[in-house]
Design a protein around this motif. Structure first.
Motif, short mmCIF file in Angstrom:
data_model
loop_
_atom_site.label_atom_id
_atom_site.label_comp_id
_atom_site.label_asym_id
_atom_site.label_seq_id
_atom_site.Cartn_x
_atom_site.Cartn_y
_atom_site.Cartn_z
N TRP A 458 0.85 -1.19 0.00
CA TRP A 458 0.00 0.00 0.00
C TRP A 458 0.89 1.25 0.00
CZ3 TRP A 458 0.92 -3.23 4.01
CH2 TRP A 458 1.45 -2.69 5.18
N GLY A 459 0.26 2.40 -0.28
CA GLY A 459 1.00 3.65 -0.36
C GLY A 459 1.21 4.09 -1.80
N HIS A 460 2.22 4.92 -2.03
CA HIS A 460 2.49 5.48 -3.35
C HIS A 460 2.92 4.37 -4.32
CE1 HIS A 460 3.50 8.32 -6.41
NE2 HIS A 460 4.82 8.07 -6.36
N SER A 461 2.29 4.37 -5.52
CA SER A 461 2.61 3.33 -6.50
C SER A 461 2.77 3.94 -7.88
CB SER A 461 1.51 2.26 -6.51
OG SER A 461 1.91 1.12 -7.24
N GLY A 462 3.37 5.15 -7.92
CA GLY A 462 3.54 5.83 -9.19
C GLY A 462 4.36 5.04 -10.18
N ASN A 463 5.24 4.20 -9.68
CA ASN A 463 6.05 3.35 -10.56
C ASN A 463 5.69 1.86 -10.40
OD1 ASN A 463 7.89 5.40 -11.74
ND2 ASN A 463 8.48 5.68 -9.59
N GLY A 464 4.51 1.62 -9.85
CA GLY A 464 4.06 0.24 -9.66
C GLY A 464 4.68 -0.44 -8.46
N GLN A 465 5.39 0.32 -7.62
CA GLN A 465 6.09 -0.31 -6.50
C GLN A 465 5.15 -0.88 -5.44
OE1 GLN A 465 6.04 2.94 -7.36
NE2 GLN A 465 6.76 4.27 -5.69
N ALA A 466 3.91 -0.41 -5.39
CA ALA A 466 2.95 -0.94 -4.42
C ALA A 466 1.95 -1.88 -5.07
CB ALA A 466 2.21 0.21 -3.73
N THR A 467 2.25 -2.33 -6.29
CA THR A 467 1.36 -3.26 -7.01
C THR A 467 2.15 -4.53 -7.33
OG1 THR A 467 0.21 -1.38 -8.01
CG2 THR A 467 -0.16 -3.54 -8.99
N PRO A 468 2.06 -5.55 -6.48
CA PRO A 468 2.81 -6.79 -6.72
C PRO A 468 2.39 -7.43 -8.04
CG PRO A 468 1.96 -6.74 -4.48
CD PRO A 468 1.30 -5.61 -5.21
#
Length: 475
Positions: A458-468
């Motif tokens: 969860w949190g900031h996922s501007g580069n997909g980092q929070a989307t496994p």
């Protein structure tokens, strides 16, 4: 007569002396007593015991040979059919008129016939004993002089009709505890040896290893070659005939000397556990102290990396923060920090307990006490990143980044976060399952579910980092 000591006629002696003994039948003095007589101390030839054919000067019962059917036992003559107590020393005692020996096993043994070797060399036994070699032994009831039908207490009848205390290989005691029907029963195929029952195998005909008494159908190790022991192994793996699989080799103890380095987890490793760092080092965050004890872990900071090579394992944990680094000594649980210390983040507070985990953000440090699981933080607190939430439970895992900290509650796996938040990374999803592992990025956090290992972020996922990724395996 000149040989007489006294006489009543010229040819009839009444006593003798010196080297002469009075022979009663002729009333003459002789130097040798006739057969069946012995030289008595009163210089009279006196008759031996009726069982003796000959006897010595020791007395009438000191036999040197016997008349039939008696047999010589020491210096006495005995009948084989007299009841005896059997004893290794064969020291006779009279009891109620019978000649008895003290029997080691406490039972009367009745001998029926003996051979020329004497009364201890039996050729058959009476009704309550079994002929074992030349001794009568251990039957409670016999069907003949050579075969037992029932054995005495704590003896088992074998296939030959002998009563034995231990059954031979290939047979077992049935039953295990003695009864009047106790006997040695043969094991059944595929057992070579067995116990408790004929088909409970201890060893198998095919060389396989029985599992719970059951032999494998075949020796699966035929043609299987297991790897030899390596340098850090004290024994090679062995093939299990029941499975055909090679067991793991026996590893030498950690820190055993190799041809290079030390044995660690079964392999030679050249490192000694020293901390190595590389990357941006403007504030010394990538320069470990000279006397830092060795460890075994790795951590990445904002612009540098530190690793603990496997070795002596003197450190158990390490982290690389924004501008400082800390490591926990494995032997003591004490913490050492280096790098930037503008906010006291590299100066552990006095009275800090021994630690099991340690993490840090840009200018703060947090750790878990090894004994209680309590969280302790120090350093920059301008965003509340070192101010623990009220009722924060003991933690099993912890992470920190930039200006915030998160911890996993021991027991429940619940996640709590505190500090500065721009992208809701302090607020875990409502349906987040209990977690076991947690990690933090600059503005996002991720956990692994305790039961499935599934990753949630969860949190900031501007580069997909929070989307496994969809195909990410459990961790």
């Amino acid at each position: 007569m000149s040989t007489c000591a006294t006489c009543n006629t010229a040819t009839t002696c009444t006593s003798c002396s010196g080297i002469y003994w009075l022979k009663g039948a002729t009333m003459t003095c002789v130097t040798t007593c006739p057969e069946g007589f012995f030289k008595a101390p009163d210089h009279v030839c006196r008759r031996c015991h009726a069982r003796c054919a000959t006897c010595t000067a020791g007395g009438y019962w000191t036999c040197s040979s016997c008349v039939a059917p008696y047999l010589l036992s020491g210096t006495t003559c005995d009948l084989c059919s007299v009841p005896y107590w059997v004893h290794g020393l064969q020291q006779h005692q009279r009891l109620h008129g019978l000649r008895l020996n003290a029997l080691e096993d406490g039972r009367l043994a009745l001998r029926a016939t003996c051979n020329a070797g004497g009364f201890q060399n039996c050729t058959s036994c009476g009704s309550t004993r079994f002929l074992l070699g030349t001794s009568c032994a251990n039957c409670a009831v016999c069907s003949s002089g050579t075969v037992c039908t029932t054995c005495s207490t704590n003896f088992w009848k074998n296939a030959d009709g002998q009563c034995v205390s231990t059954c031979s290989a290939g047979t077992f005691k049935n039953p295990q505890t003695w009864t009047s029907t106790a006997h040695c029963q043969a094991c059944t195929s595929p057992c070579v040896t067995c116990d408790t029952s004929a088909d409970y195998c201890l060893t198998c005909e095919n060389g396989g290893t029985p599992v719970s008494g059951v032999c494998p159908s075949a020796n699966l190790c035929a043609g299987v070659t297991c790897p030899a022991a390596g340098e850090c192994e004290s024994a090679a793996g062995m093939c299990d005939p029941a499975t055909g699989q090679c067991s793991a080799s026996t590893a030498k103890p950690d820190k055993t000397t190799c041809s290079f380095g030390l044995c660690l987890t079964g392999k030679c490793r050249a490192e000694t556990g020293a901390v190595r760092c590389w990357g941006y080092n403007a504030l010394g965050q990538a320069t470990p102290p000279a006397n830092l004890p060795p460890s075994s872990a790795i951590a990445a900071g904002d612009h540098y990396t530190c690793a603990i090579a496997a070795g002596t394992g003197a450190s158990s944990a390490i982290f690389a923060g924004g501008f400082h680094t800390c490591a926990i000594a494995a032997a003591t649980g004490a913490v050492r920090c280096w790098g930037n210390d503008d906010w006291g983040q590299s100066t552990p507070p006095a009275g800090l307990p021994l630690l099991s985990a340690i993490v840090g953000g840009d200018y703060h440090t947090c750790a878990i006490a090894s004994d209680t699981g309590a969280v302790r933080c120090w350093g920059d607190d301008q965003f509340g990143q070192t101010t623990l939430p009220a009722n924060l439970p003991a933690a099993s895992a912890i992470t920190a980044r930039a200006y915030y900290t998160c911890a996993v509650a021991a027991g429940t796996g619940a996640v709590r976060c505190w500090g500065h938040s721009d992208y809701d990374h302090l607020t875990p999803p409502a349906n987040l399952p209990p977690s076991s592992v947690i990690a933090a990025g600059e503005y996002h956090a991720c956990v692994a579910a305790a039961d499935t290992g599934a990753v949630r972020c969860w949190g900031h996922s501007g580069n997909g980092q929070a989307t496994p990724p969809a195909n990410l395996p459990p961790v």
